[in-house]
Design a protein around this motif. Structure first.
Motif, PDB file in Angstrom:
ATOM      1  N   LEU A 240      59.027  47.727  35.175  1.00 23.69           N
ATOM      2  CA  LEU A 240      59.058  46.696  34.150  1.00 23.69           C
ATOM      3  C   LEU A 240      57.790  45.857  34.160  1.00 23.69           C
ATOM      4  CD1 LEU A 240      62.725  45.333  34.414  1.00 23.69           C
ATOM      5  CD2 LEU A 240      61.737  46.645  32.531  1.00 23.69           C
ATOM      6  N   PHE A 241      57.401  45.429  32.972  1.00 23.90           N
ATOM      7  CA  PHE A 241      56.285  44.499  32.848  1.00 23.90           C
ATOM      8  C   PHE A 241      56.728  43.124  33.369  1.00 23.90           C
ATOM      9  CE2 PHE A 241      54.020  41.227  30.431  1.00 23.90           C
ATOM     10  CZ  PHE A 241      52.708  41.597  30.690  1.00 23.90           C
ATOM     11  N   PRO A 242      55.864  42.421  34.129  1.00 16.99           N
ATOM     12  CA  PRO A 242      56.248  41.108  34.670  1.00 16.99           C
ATOM     13  C   PRO A 242      56.257  40.027  33.589  1.00 16.99           C
ATOM     14  CG  PRO A 242      53.985  41.616  35.269  1.00 16.99           C
ATOM     15  CD  PRO A 242      54.529  42.840  34.584  1.00 16.99           C
ATOM     16  N   THR A 243      57.359  39.932  32.888  1.00 12.71           N
ATOM     17  CA  THR A 243      57.441  38.977  31.776  1.00 12.71           C
ATOM     18  C   THR A 243      57.360  37.525  32.232  1.00 12.71           C
ATOM     19  OG1 THR A 243      59.857  39.134  31.916  1.00 12.71           O
ATOM     20  CG2 THR A 243      58.748  40.541  30.319  1.00 12.71           C
ATOM     21  N   TRP A 244      57.555  37.285  33.521  1.00 17.31           N
ATOM     22  CA  TRP A 244      57.501  35.905  34.007  1.00 17.31           C
ATOM     23  C   TRP A 244      56.127  35.278  33.815  1.00 17.31           C
ATOM     24  CZ3 TRP A 244      53.871  35.144  37.745  1.00 17.31           C
ATOM     25  CH2 TRP A 244      53.487  36.227  38.518  1.00 17.31           C
ATOM     26  N   ILE A 245      55.077  36.110  33.662  1.00 17.24           N
ATOM     27  CA  ILE A 245      53.738  35.539  33.471  1.00 17.24           C
ATOM     28  C   ILE A 245      53.636  34.807  32.133  1.00 17.24           C
ATOM     29  CG2 ILE A 245      52.702  37.347  34.889  1.00 17.24           C
ATOM     30  CD1 ILE A 245      51.618  38.585  32.306  1.00 17.24           C
ATOM     31  N   LEU A 246      54.568  35.095  31.213  1.00 19.24           N
ATOM     32  CA  LEU A 246      54.561  34.453  29.908  1.00 19.24           C
ATOM     33  C   LEU A 246      55.406  33.183  29.885  1.00 19.24           C
ATOM     34  CD1 LEU A 246      55.024  37.680  27.742  1.00 19.24           C
ATOM     35  CD2 LEU A 246      52.881  36.498  28.281  1.00 19.24           C
ATOM     36  N   ASN A 247      56.121  32.925  30.961  1.00 20.70           N
ATOM     37  CA  ASN A 247      57.005  31.772  31.015  1.00 20.70           C
ATOM     38  C   ASN A 247      56.187  30.482  31.088  1.00 20.70           C
ATOM     39  OD1 ASN A 247      58.935  29.756  31.899  1.00 20.70           O
ATOM     40  ND2 ASN A 247      60.272  31.467  32.459  1.00 20.70           N
ATOM     41  N   PRO A 248      56.478  29.512  30.227  1.00 20.82           N
ATOM     42  CA  PRO A 248      55.711  28.258  30.258  1.00 20.82           C
ATOM     43  C   PRO A 248      55.850  27.494  31.561  1.00 20.82           C
ATOM     44  CG  PRO A 248      57.630  28.075  28.813  1.00 20.82           C
ATOM     45  CD  PRO A 248      57.504  29.517  29.171  1.00 20.82           C
ATOM     46  N   ARG A 249      56.827  27.893  32.406  1.00 19.72           N
ATOM     47  CA  ARG A 249      56.937  27.250  33.713  1.00 19.72           C
ATOM     48  C   ARG A 249      55.674  27.460  34.537  1.00 19.72           C
ATOM     49  NH1 ARG A 249      59.323  28.323  38.926  1.00 19.72           N
ATOM     50  NH2 ARG A 249      59.611  30.518  38.380  1.00 19.72           N
ATOM     51  N   PHE A 250      54.994  28.588  34.289  1.00 21.71           N
ATOM     52  CA  PHE A 250      53.745  28.877  35.009  1.00 21.71           C
ATOM     53  C   PHE A 250      52.560  28.445  34.144  1.00 21.71           C
ATOM     54  CE2 PHE A 250      56.904  31.869  36.614  1.00 21.71           C
ATOM     55  CZ  PHE A 250      56.755  31.722  37.984  1.00 21.71           C
ATOM     56  N   ASN A 251      52.524  27.175  33.824  1.00 20.19           N
ATOM     57  CA  ASN A 251      51.456  26.686  32.944  1.00 20.19           C
ATOM     58  C   ASN A 251      50.122  26.548  33.646  1.00 20.19           C
ATOM     59  OD1 ASN A 251      52.154  24.549  34.543  1.00 20.19           O
ATOM     60  ND2 ASN A 251      52.520  23.106  32.881  1.00 20.19           N
ATOM     61  N   ASN A 252      50.095  26.766  34.965  1.00 23.57           N
ATOM     62  CA  ASN A 252      48.826  26.749  35.701  1.00 23.57           C
ATOM     63  C   ASN A 252      48.228  28.141  35.856  1.00 23.57           C
ATOM     64  OD1 ASN A 252      48.602  23.899  36.345  1.00 23.57           O
ATOM     65  ND2 ASN A 252      50.347  24.197  37.714  1.00 23.57           N
ATOM     66  N   LEU A 253      48.975  29.159  35.450  1.00 19.24           N
ATOM     67  CA  LEU A 253      48.508  30.539  35.592  1.00 19.24           C
ATOM     68  C   LEU A 253      47.406  30.819  34.572  1.00 19.24           C
ATOM     69  CD1 LEU A 253      48.942  33.227  37.069  1.00 19.24           C
ATOM     70  CD2 LEU A 253      50.611  33.834  35.313  1.00 19.24           C
ATOM     71  N   LYS A 254      46.192  31.078  35.057  1.00 23.94           N
ATOM     72  CA  LYS A 254      45.036  31.268  34.180  1.00 23.94           C
ATOM     73  C   LYS A 254      44.513  32.707  34.175  1.00 23.94           C
ATOM     74  CE  LYS A 254      45.179  26.844  33.507  1.00 23.94           C
ATOM     75  NZ  LYS A 254      45.805  26.323  32.277  1.00 23.94           N
ATOM     76  N   ILE A 255      44.706  33.432  35.274  1.00 21.81           N
ATOM     77  CA  ILE A 255      44.151  34.784  35.395  1.00 21.81           C
ATOM     78  C   ILE A 255      45.263  35.771  35.716  1.00 21.81           C
ATOM     79  CG2 ILE A 255      42.530  36.266  36.651  1.00 21.81           C
ATOM     80  CD1 ILE A 255      40.882  33.796  37.267  1.00 21.81           C
ATOM     81  N   VAL A 256      45.376  36.815  34.894  1.00 18.99           N
ATOM     82  CA  VAL A 256      46.313  37.911  35.147  1.00 18.99           C
ATOM     83  C   VAL A 256      45.541  39.219  35.016  1.00 18.99           C
ATOM     84  CG1 VAL A 256      48.371  39.122  34.364  1.00 18.99           C
ATOM     85  CG2 VAL A 256      48.305  36.620  34.325  1.00 18.99           C
ATOM     86  N   SER A 257      45.517  39.995  36.086  1.00 22.54           N
ATOM     87  CA  SER A 257      44.791  41.262  36.083  1.00 22.54           C
ATOM     88  C   SER A 257      45.738  42.379  36.500  1.00 22.54           C
ATOM     89  CB  SER A 257      43.586  41.196  37.032  1.00 22.54           C
ATOM     90  OG  SER A 257      42.827  42.372  36.956  1.00 22.54           O
ATOM     91  N   LEU A 258      45.995  43.307  35.558  1.00 23.40           N
ATOM     92  CA  LEU A 258      46.932  44.410  35.788  1.00 23.40           C
ATOM     93  C   LEU A 258      46.268  45.757  35.544  1.00 23.40           C
ATOM     94  CD1 LEU A 258      49.936  42.826  33.830  1.00 23.40           C
ATOM     95  CD2 LEU A 258      49.507  42.681  36.283  1.00 23.40           C
ATOM     96  N   ASN A 259      45.000  45.866  35.794  1.00 24.76           N
ATOM     97  CA  ASN A 259      44.246  47.088  35.516  1.00 24.76           C
ATOM     98  C   ASN A 259      44.856  48.294  36.231  1.00 24.76           C
ATOM     99  OD1 ASN A 259      42.379  45.575  34.042  1.00 24.76           O
ATOM    100  ND2 ASN A 259      41.098  45.220  35.832  1.00 24.76           N
ATOM    101  N   GLN A 260      44.918  49.410  35.501  1.00 29.66           N
ATOM    102  CA  GLN A 260      45.394  50.687  36.029  1.00 29.66           C
ATOM    103  C   GLN A 260      46.818  50.599  36.580  1.00 29.66           C
ATOM    104  OE1 GLN A 260      42.581  52.961  38.406  1.00 29.66           O
ATOM    105  NE2 GLN A 260      40.878  51.748  37.617  1.00 29.66           N
ATOM    106  N   THR A 261      47.622  49.765  35.953  1.00 32.34           N
ATOM    107  CA  THR A 261      49.045  49.703  36.259  1.00 32.34           C
ATOM    108  C   THR A 261      49.808  49.991  34.970  1.00 32.34           C
ATOM    109  OG1 THR A 261      48.755  48.105  38.050  1.00 32.34           O
ATOM    110  CG2 THR A 261      50.944  48.268  37.080  1.00 32.34           C
ATOM    111  N   ILE A 262      50.677  50.993  34.997  1.00 36.16           N
ATOM    112  CA  ILE A 262      51.399  51.420  33.803  1.00 36.16           C
ATOM    113  C   ILE A 262      52.844  50.964  33.917  1.00 36.16           C
ATOM    114  CG2 ILE A 262      52.166  53.432  32.470  1.00 36.16           C
ATOM    115  CD1 ILE A 262      49.142  53.703  34.713  1.00 36.16           C
TER     116      ILE A 262
END
Length: 615
Positions: A243-265
């Motif tokens: 599953l895609f980590p949908t939690w990265i889109l949650n506004p609770r993580f409003n400090n999250l600035k960098i998401v790198s998922l290269n070569q992950t399907i």
């Protein structure tokens, strides 16, 4: 001063040859204060131990100081640390034991109550020694590239720990007690055997800011960390995850600035129906087998996005798009870097002009034929990457890109450069390797701040080319290749015109190229010439007997005459190459039909080869 320095070096060499660290510590001449990293013990290529000195005054101070606070012992092939070593190291704050052959630590190190940094990288540890858990002031613990299969539960005693690096081991889980490491800011679990994000991350570690969970194959990433202070999340090269980590889109993580998922399907994307607003500034998903529909849905929730990297560098798991997938992006003016290289896009939308603050644009390795004039409105663009496309001409007003510093347009079909190109006063690097130029573009010679240029593999010689400067062209070419981090496998010289080549067999066409340095003949020019057999085939042995014409039968079946292509222009984008229908990908077939319908691809109705005309 030189006598003292030589004495110190010789003494160090003798002592380390005996692997006696006690002698180093107890010798009064070598009681060295290493606070502020004024001294570093290393090993040179001759396996001699050297003591690097910053200044003469600092060297004297180090020889006369009584306290050791910083002790780097990396790369000394230590098998064990003596229990007597800690007797005079009570004030030690920095201990680097990386790149040795250690498998355990003596219990006597528990006297190092002031130690805040311990580096055990690149050793032979199969477990973290219990003595480490007694170093309660420790803030940084590095134990990557060992053989760890398990870790002690008592590491939670390190209540001041801020950095923990357990990368490149054989770990499958972390103890739940690690949730109490509430001062931990950076956690690196790269290249292990985790099958899911550890529960201690999900239920604790409330101060965590950087979390690297890359290279844990087929793991579950859709388990959200507890820390709302998270600023960067890395999960690269995890192969196929459920599953895609949908939690990265949650506004609770409003400090999250960098998401790198290269070569992950990801097998599934269960994106929430509620339109959350994410504060992510950099999203990197190269080689993730993405479609434009998925990208549209993801970036629709990112109003602060500044860097979007969704290109592909390899053939497998490529991101494939029919169009530029940015319709749903709300704040186009925020974007500063955009990379959609290798995604199959053939047309650059005119809406590119809306990215007014774009600084880096990478659209290499696509099927782009032309660029819209609207791209010239990007006044902040400093890097334009266009290599490996089918571009035949640059926009007429390209001179309006006043901030442009580097242009990479190699492996295209460019034949000329617009006159406005000469007004790009900030341009420093330009790569025109392997194009269709027959003469040196005059506008390139007018660029005042040019540092590096490569114009090899066109249809003209570059010998003794100065570009109106004191610096020789070859030097500028080498500067550019170093700037692009090229592997120096590029060929130098001139491509042969197709009319100058002769017909070759399949084996000959792909045989190795020959070079020479003289200018007396075609074979001896500074060209990347075809193999020698090419010229032998050109001199066909015609039958010169008197009755040869009478024996000619125009109705006799003949094999079609093979066409000849330069080895550098073979497999042109629109060249008709036979490929069995069962190997055609449906996506490619649909794209070809679409290009035929909109006129971007002209398919010849007649294609005749090997036909004889009766004169």
């Amino acid at each position: 001063m030189l006598i003292i320095r030589n004495f110190v070096l010789n003494l160090l060499f003798d002592m380390f040859q005996e692997c006696s660290l006690e002698n180093l510590i107890y010798n009064k001449m070598l009681q060295v204060k290493l606070k502020d990293s004024l001294c570093n013990i290393t090993e040179d290529s001759d396996l001699n131990m050297i003591l690097t000195q910053d200044t003469n005054k600092q060297a004297c101070d180090k020889v006369q100081t009584e306290i050791i606070e910083n002790l780097p012992l990396l790369k000394n092939q230590l098998i064990l640390v003596s229990s007597d070593l800690a007797k005079c190291l009570a004030d030690l704050v920095y201990l680097n034991l990386s790149d040795n052959q250690l498998s355990d630590l003596p219990h006597s190190l528990n006297v190092l109550k002031k130690l805040v940094y311990l580096n055990l990288d690149c050793n032979q540890f199969s477990y973290i020694p219990n003595i480490v858990c007694e170093l309660t002031n420790l803030r940084t613990l590095k134990a990557s590239k060992n053989r760890l299969e398990d870790v002690t539960n008592h590491l939670e005693n390190l209540s001041h720990l801020e950095d923990l690096d357990l990368s490149s081991n054989k770990l499958m889980h972390l103890p739940t007690s690690y949730a109490n490491l509430n001062r931990l800011k950076n956690l690196y679990l790269t290249n292990n055997r985790f099958k899911q994000i550890p529960s201690c991350v999900a239920h604790g570690m409330c101060s965590l800011q950087i979390f690297d969970f890359s290279q844990n194959s087929c793991s579950e990433l859709d388990i959200s960390p507890k820390s709302v202070n998270l600023t960067a999340f890395y999960a690269e090269r995890n192969i196929v995850c459920p599953l895609f980590p949908t939690w990265i889109l949650n506004p609770r993580f409003n400090n999250l600035k960098i998401v790198s998922l290269n070569q992950t399907i990801f097998k599934k994307f269960h994106l929430p129906k509620i339109q959350y607003i994410s504060c992510i500034k950099k999203l990197s998903m190269k080689q993730c087998k993405l479609s434009e529909t998925i990208i549209d849905k993801l970036i629709a929730r990112m109003t602060s996005l500044e860097e979007l990297i969704i290109g592909s560098t390899r053939a497998f798991y490529r991101n494939g798009f029919w169009r530029m997938p940015f319709k749903s992006l709300k704040e186009l003016s925020n974007l500063k870097e955009l990379d959609f290289s290798g995604t199959g896009i053939s047309v650059v939308s005119k809406s590119i002009s809306n990215f007014i603050n774009l600084s880096i644009l990478n659209m290499s390795c696509n099927s782009i034929i032309w660029l819209p004039e609207e791209i010239c409105s990007l006044r902040n663009l400093s890097s334009l990457i266009l290599d490996n496309n089918n571009i035949t001409i640059l926009p007429e007003n390209i001179g309006e890109l006043v901030s442009l510093k580097e242009l990479k347009a190699c492996h295209n079909n460019l034949r000329e450069i617009p006159d406005t190109f000469g007004t790009l006063n900030n341009l420093e690097y330009i790569d025109l390797y392997d194009n269709e130029f027959e003469t040196m573009p005059e506008t390139v010679t007018k660029l005042p701040n040019l540092i590096g240029v490569d114009i090899e593999q066109n249809y003209f010689l570059t010998n003794n080319l100065l570009l109106n400067r004191d610096i020789h062209y070859e030097n500028m070419r080498d500067v550019l290749r170093k700037h692009w981090h090229e592997d120096n496998e590029r060929l130098d010289g001139v491509k042969l015109q197709p009319s100058e080549t002769s017909e070759l067999s399949d084996d000959e066409r792909f045989s190795s190229l020959s070079r020479s340095t003289t200018d007396s003949s075609l074979e001896n020019q500074n060209l990347c010439a075809l193999p020698e057999r090419t010229f032998e085939v050109a001199n066909e042995r015609w039958d010169s007997s008197d009755d040869s014409a009478d024996e000619f039968d125009p109705h006799e079946h003949k094999e079609p005459r093979r066409r000849v292509y330069s080895p550098f222009t073979f497999y042109k984008p629109f060249q008709r190459v036979y490929c069995p229908g069962e190997f055609h990908q449906k996506r490619i077939m649909r794209r070809v039909v679409e290009m035929l319908q909109n006129g971007t691809l002209v398919w010849p109705t007649k294609f005749e080869e090997g036909q004889f005309e009766d004169s």
